[in-house]
Design an enzyme around this catalytic site. Structure first.
Site, PDB file in Angstrom:
ATOM      1  N   HIS A   1       9.331  -4.916  -3.594  1.00  0.00           N
ATOM      2  CA  HIS A   1      10.778  -5.217  -3.562  1.00  0.00           C
ATOM      3  C   HIS A   1      11.098  -6.153  -2.391  1.00  0.00           C
ATOM      4  O   HIS A   1      11.964  -7.040  -2.508  1.00  0.00           O
ATOM      5  CB  HIS A   1      11.601  -3.931  -3.425  1.00  0.00           C
ATOM      6  CG  HIS A   1      11.847  -3.231  -4.725  1.00  0.00           C
ATOM      7  ND1 HIS A   1      12.331  -3.866  -5.849  1.00  0.00           N
ATOM      8  CD2 HIS A   1      11.707  -1.924  -5.075  1.00  0.00           C
ATOM      9  CE1 HIS A   1      12.461  -2.985  -6.843  1.00  0.00           C
ATOM     10  NE2 HIS A   1      12.076  -1.796  -6.397  1.00  0.00           N
TER      11      HIS A   1
ATOM     12  N   TYR B   1      19.838  -7.342  -8.203  1.00  0.00           N
ATOM     13  CA  TYR B   1      19.440  -5.996  -8.633  1.00  0.00           C
ATOM     14  C   TYR B   1      20.438  -5.400  -9.625  1.00  0.00           C
ATOM     15  O   TYR B   1      21.002  -4.327  -9.414  1.00  0.00           O
ATOM     16  CB  TYR B   1      19.277  -5.096  -7.410  1.00  0.00           C
ATOM     17  CG  TYR B   1      18.340  -3.912  -7.633  1.00  0.00           C
ATOM     18  CD1 TYR B   1      17.001  -4.095  -7.936  1.00  0.00           C
ATOM     19  CD2 TYR B   1      18.819  -2.600  -7.536  1.00  0.00           C
ATOM     20  CE1 TYR B   1      16.153  -3.029  -8.137  1.00  0.00           C
ATOM     21  CE2 TYR B   1      17.982  -1.517  -7.736  1.00  0.00           C
ATOM     22  CZ  TYR B   1      16.652  -1.742  -8.038  1.00  0.00           C
ATOM     23  OH  TYR B   1      15.795  -0.668  -8.236  1.00  0.00           O
TER      24      TYR B   1
ATOM     25  N   GLU C   1      12.663  -4.761 -10.884  1.00  0.00           N
ATOM     26  CA  GLU C   1      11.936  -3.498 -11.051  1.00  0.00           C
ATOM     27  C   GLU C   1      10.558  -3.721 -11.668  1.00  0.00           C
ATOM     28  O   GLU C   1       9.560  -3.138 -11.235  1.00  0.00           O
ATOM     29  CB  GLU C   1      12.752  -2.554 -11.950  1.00  0.00           C
ATOM     30  CG  GLU C   1      13.650  -1.638 -11.177  1.00  0.00           C
ATOM     31  CD  GLU C   1      12.872  -0.871 -10.121  1.00  0.00           C
ATOM     32  OE1 GLU C   1      11.884  -0.206 -10.460  1.00  0.00           O
ATOM     33  OE2 GLU C   1      13.241  -0.947  -8.950  1.00  0.00           O
TER      34      GLU C   1
ATOM     35  N   HIS D   1       4.963  -0.730  -4.975  1.00  0.00           N
ATOM     36  CA  HIS D   1       6.237  -0.989  -5.653  1.00  0.00           C
ATOM     37  C   HIS D   1       7.336  -1.277  -4.629  1.00  0.00           C
ATOM     38  O   HIS D   1       8.079  -2.260  -4.758  1.00  0.00           O
ATOM     39  CB  HIS D   1       6.611   0.214  -6.535  1.00  0.00           C
ATOM     40  CG  HIS D   1       7.946   0.127  -7.207  1.00  0.00           C
ATOM     41  ND1 HIS D   1       8.097  -0.095  -8.565  1.00  0.00           N
ATOM     42  CD2 HIS D   1       9.212   0.222  -6.716  1.00  0.00           C
ATOM     43  CE1 HIS D   1       9.382  -0.128  -8.867  1.00  0.00           C
ATOM     44  NE2 HIS D   1      10.092   0.067  -7.750  1.00  0.00           N
ATOM     45  N   GLU D   2       7.440  -0.426  -3.615  1.00  0.00           N
ATOM     46  CA  GLU D   2       8.525  -0.588  -2.626  1.00  0.00           C
ATOM     47  C   GLU D   2       8.332  -1.859  -1.806  1.00  0.00           C
ATOM     48  O   GLU D   2       9.296  -2.604  -1.578  1.00  0.00           O
ATOM     49  CB  GLU D   2       8.620   0.639  -1.721  1.00  0.00           C
ATOM     50  CG  GLU D   2       8.890   1.959  -2.442  1.00  0.00           C
ATOM     51  CD  GLU D   2      10.039   1.929  -3.429  1.00  0.00           C
ATOM     52  OE1 GLU D   2      10.922   1.048  -3.328  1.00  0.00           O
ATOM     53  OE2 GLU D   2      10.058   2.779  -4.342  1.00  0.00           O
TER      54      GLU D   2
ATOM     55  N   ASP E   1      22.748   3.009 -13.114  1.00  0.00           N
ATOM     56  CA  ASP E   1      21.499   2.435 -12.602  1.00  0.00           C
ATOM     57  C   ASP E   1      21.554   0.899 -12.613  1.00  0.00           C
ATOM     58  O   ASP E   1      20.598   0.241 -13.022  1.00  0.00           O
ATOM     59  CB  ASP E   1      20.302   2.952 -13.437  1.00  0.00           C
ATOM     60  CG  ASP E   1      18.953   2.538 -12.872  1.00  0.00           C
ATOM     61  OD1 ASP E   1      18.846   2.318 -11.653  1.00  0.00           O
ATOM     62  OD2 ASP E   1      18.003   2.441 -13.681  1.00  0.00           O
TER      63      ASP E   1
ATOM     64  N   HIS F   1      15.970   0.516 -14.121  1.00  0.00           N
ATOM     65  CA  HIS F   1      14.726   1.291 -14.210  1.00  0.00           C
ATOM     66  C   HIS F   1      14.398   1.666 -15.662  1.00  0.00           C
ATOM     67  O   HIS F   1      13.398   2.330 -15.917  1.00  0.00           O
ATOM     68  CB  HIS F   1      14.805   2.571 -13.367  1.00  0.00           C
ATOM     69  CG  HIS F   1      14.857   2.321 -11.883  1.00  0.00           C
ATOM     70  ND1 HIS F   1      16.039   2.132 -11.211  1.00  0.00           N
ATOM     71  CD2 HIS F   1      13.875   2.219 -10.960  1.00  0.00           C
ATOM     72  CE1 HIS F   1      15.785   1.925  -9.924  1.00  0.00           C
ATOM     73  NE2 HIS F   1      14.487   1.969  -9.739  1.00  0.00           N
TER      74      HIS F   1
END
Ligand code: ASN
Ligand code: ZN
Ligand code: CA
Length: 303
Positions: A149, A160, A169, A145-146, A224, A229
């Site tokens: 990005h 974002y 996301e 996931h990271e 957020d 998310h």
């Protein structure tokens, strides 16, 4: 003095044995992997429970990274290699920038830090507080996931916030699945270590973790970054339905092509639908696969 790539080993945060690509220099062993066909390297650092980045190299005196405090380092290093291999082997993409850039990870960030992130230059992992999270590098889908990005930043560069942020996301979650396709959950290996069967998010059942799975339930908020998310549940559910219908092998090609070729900074959910449909047409024509992608987005109310 020794000065050479070598192979060490260690135990991950779950106590699992892992072989490690390390480097020997003057009698010290570094989590420094120079074995990939990249101009850079895969390097793993520790913040030593502080907040300075990248921190100091993760090292060991005898190439056996076996102490319990080294588990997060071992997992970050091994998992980064697996994600690098995934993008190279499946998408012919050499690192996140497509040009062999070094992949840097820092573990033991902060104290009881319940998160992980890509900061624009490197990946960063907390150890968790032991109750909400265990060390986050222990989860391959979190690492994927990271790093996804970073791939997104160098491709579509989805802004974002709001729908483009929820897509950002979602693509990270979906690549988390593509790299670790054994279940539809995200973060299950590190989330609430004292509780079995739960996860951070689910592609198949976003509602289980408070996310919408249809545009009727789109969540409007200023926190957020506009609920990135939360609303990712909608494209996540469309991805789940797509993969269920056409299979992972085709779906991952379609998702990568959409991200790399068609999406851009301001793309919204409708643009994602169109980008994925165009990618499907390019790769597999306008027959049953195309209809499956269309049906998936129809099902979540995005047209
Ligand atoms: N773990 C979070 C993520 O990657 C950190 C963040 O909010 N950016 O989405
Ligand atoms: Zn994310
Ligand atoms: Ca998973």
């Amino acid at each position: 003095a020794t000065d050479a790539a070598t192979t060490g080993y260690g135990y991950g945060t779950k106590g699992d044995y892992k072989s490690l690509n390390t480097y020997a220099y003057n009698g010290t062993y570094y989590l420094y992997d120079t074995t990939k066909n990249m101009s850079g390297y895969i390097g793993t650092y520790t913040a030593n429970y502080g907040n300075s980045l990248p921190g100091s190299w993760s090292v060991d005196s005898n190439n056996a990274f076996t102490s319990s405090s080294q588990g997060a380092d071992v997992d970050a290093h091994a998992h980064a290699g697996i994600v690098y291999d995934y993008f190279l082997n499946t998408h012919n993409r050499n690192s996140y920038n497509g040009n062999g850039a070094s992949i840097i990870s820092t573990v033991h960030y902060g104290s009881n830090y319940n998160n992980a992130f890509w900061n624009g230059s490197q990946m960063v992992y907390g150890d968790g507080d032991g109750s909400l999270f265990s060390p986050l590098s222990g989860s391959l889908d979190v690492v994927a996931h990271e790093l996804a990005h970073a791939v997104t930043e160098y491709t579509a560069n989805l802004e974002y916030r709001n729908q483009s942020g929820a897509l950002n996301e979602s693509f990270s979650d979906v690549f988390g699945y593509f790299v670790e396709p054994n279940d539809w959950d995200l973060g299950e290996d590190v989330y609430t270590p004292g509780k079995a069967g739960d996860a951070l998010r689910s592609l198949s059942n976003p509602e289980r973790y408070g996310q919408p799975a249809h545009m009727d339930d789109f969540y409007y908020t200023s926190s957020d970054n506009g609920g990135v998310h939360t609303n990712s549940g909608i494209p996540n559910k469309a991805a789940y339905l797509t993969i269920q219908s056409i299979g992972k092998t085709k779906a991952e090609k379609i998702y990568y092509r959409a991200l790399n070729t068609y999406l851009s900074k301001r793309s919204d959910f409708s643009d994602a639908r169109a980008a994925l449909l165009q990618s499907t047409a390019d790769l597999y024509g306008t027959g049953s696969d195309y209809n499956a992608v269309k049906n998936a987005w129809d099902s979540v109310g995005v047209y």
